[in-house]
Scaffold this motif. Structure first.
Motif, PDB file in Angstrom:
ATOM      1  N   ALA A   8       7.141  -0.223  17.792  1.00  0.00           N
ATOM      2  CA  ALA A   8       7.481  -0.766  16.478  1.00  0.00           C
ATOM      3  C   ALA A   8       6.642  -0.109  15.385  1.00  0.00           C
ATOM      4  CB  ALA A   8       7.278  -2.280  16.473  1.00  0.00           C
ATOM      5  N   ILE A   9       5.357   0.078  15.653  1.00  0.00           N
ATOM      6  CA  ILE A   9       4.482   0.738  14.678  1.00  0.00           C
ATOM      7  C   ILE A   9       4.924   2.179  14.464  1.00  0.00           C
ATOM      8  CG2 ILE A   9       2.132   1.574  14.257  1.00  0.00           C
ATOM      9  CD1 ILE A   9       1.116  -0.902  15.742  1.00  0.00           C
ATOM     10  N   GLY A  10       5.218   2.881  15.553  1.00  0.00           N
ATOM     11  CA  GLY A  10       5.626   4.274  15.450  1.00  0.00           C
ATOM     12  C   GLY A  10       6.948   4.459  14.749  1.00  0.00           C
ATOM     13  N   PHE A  11       7.854   3.493  14.898  1.00  0.00           N
ATOM     14  CA  PHE A  11       9.171   3.609  14.280  1.00  0.00           C
ATOM     15  C   PHE A  11       9.161   3.188  12.814  1.00  0.00           C
ATOM     16  CE2 PHE A  11      13.437   1.734  13.410  1.00  0.00           C
ATOM     17  CZ  PHE A  11      14.162   2.918  13.441  1.00  0.00           C
ATOM     18  N   LEU A  12       8.450   2.126  12.491  1.00  0.00           N
ATOM     19  CA  LEU A  12       8.500   1.554  11.145  1.00  0.00           C
ATOM     20  C   LEU A  12       7.464   2.129  10.197  1.00  0.00           C
ATOM     21  CD1 LEU A  12       9.034  -2.207  12.062  1.00  0.00           C
ATOM     22  CD2 LEU A  12      10.756  -0.605  11.222  1.00  0.00           C
ATOM     23  N   THR A  13       6.481   2.849  10.718  1.00  0.00           N
ATOM     24  CA  THR A  13       5.431   3.413   9.867  1.00  0.00           C
ATOM     25  C   THR A  13       5.166   4.865  10.254  1.00  0.00           C
ATOM     26  OG1 THR A  13       3.489   2.955  11.255  1.00  0.00           O
ATOM     27  CG2 THR A  13       4.344   1.126   9.941  1.00  0.00           C
ATOM     28  N   ARG A  14       4.269   5.476   9.506  1.00  0.00           N
ATOM     29  CA  ARG A  14       3.817   6.829   9.826  1.00  0.00           C
ATOM     30  C   ARG A  14       2.426   6.791  10.460  1.00  0.00           C
ATOM     31  NH1 ARG A  14       8.117   7.375  10.033  1.00  0.00           N
ATOM     32  NH2 ARG A  14       9.581   8.694   8.874  1.00  0.00           N
TER      33      ARG A  14
END
Length: 240
Positions: A8-14
């Motif tokens: 989720a962190i990798g997909f929604l943020t940089r």
């Protein structure tokens, strides 16, 4: 479950995460429950920046916060906003034409106007809203509505970025959403008005997507996230 959080962190943020986490076939579905928590992470980073520059001119603070917001998220949902604006107007009410235009990577006049207007509203609201932890509500709810959307709305583009989220564990998602509601209510009447405004926006946009497309796409989810953040900031900026 931690792999789901990293996805989720990798997909929604940089924010960098190990590339190996994306090898988990089930991890993407499990990541949906973590979307509100990723929103909280984004909010905390913005709150830290706000604390550092709080003594600066309000307009400059708002510009820096908005710029950091876009950089942290990689303009992921802004891209969907622009594509949807072009498709909604150029599609002229036709489902297939709308979906085809959404695939076009080019940004037309409607997309540019939509981006400018939404960013302008966010900037003005950031400059007007009281500084503090209220800022956390916008990114949290901007991701929580995506969890709600995937739980309640058909996904119409097979093979799209969001297709792997349709099998998300409902209990985990509902538990995180319940905590999100409690988090908003902890803000008092501000939180209540924010929840009401977001609920109305979600229902209206879902109805529009069902009428035009029969469901949602990744791009329409981008619209939902961006408009939710803007609405939350506006509600917080309005004197109570």
């Amino acid at each position: 479950m931690m792999r789901g959080l990293l996805i989720a962190i990798g997909f929604l943020t940089r924010i960098p995460v190990p590339a190996s986490v994306f090898d988990d076939a089930q991890g993407k579905a499990r990541s949906l429950a973590w979307y509100p928590l990723v929103g909280l992470l984004i909010g905390l980073l913005l709150y830290l920046l706000q604390w550092v520059v709080q003594a600066w001119a309000p307009l400059l603070v708002a510009a820096l916060l908005l710029s950091a917001w876009v950089l942290i998220t990689g303009a992921l949902h802004l891209d969907g906003l622009a594509d949807s604006a072009d498709a909604w107007i150029g599609g002229m009410g036709d489902r297939e034409r709308t979906l085809t235009i959404m695939k076009d990577p080019r940004c037309g006049p409607a997309g540019v106007v939509a981006l400018v207007l939404v960013l302008l509203v966010k900037f003005a609201a950031l400059a007007s809203a009281p500084m503090g932890v209220w800022l956390l509500l916008a990114p949290v709810l901007g991701r929580a509505v995506l969890t709600v959307a995937f739980l309640t709305t058909p996904y119409v583009r097979s093979g799209g970025l969001g297709s792997g989220l349709m099998d998300a564990p409902a209990l985990a998602c509902l538990s995180m959403l319940a905590m999100t509601v409690l988090f908003c209510l902890s803000a008092g009447w501000r939180g209540v008005w924010v929840l009401v405004a977001v609920a109305v926006l979600f229902l209206l946009w879902r109805r529009a997507c069902m009428h035009r497309l029969g469901g949602m796409t990744g791009d329409t989810c981008g619209v939902l996230a961006e408009l939710t953040e803007a609405v939350v900031l506006v509600v917080l900026a309005v004197p109570h």
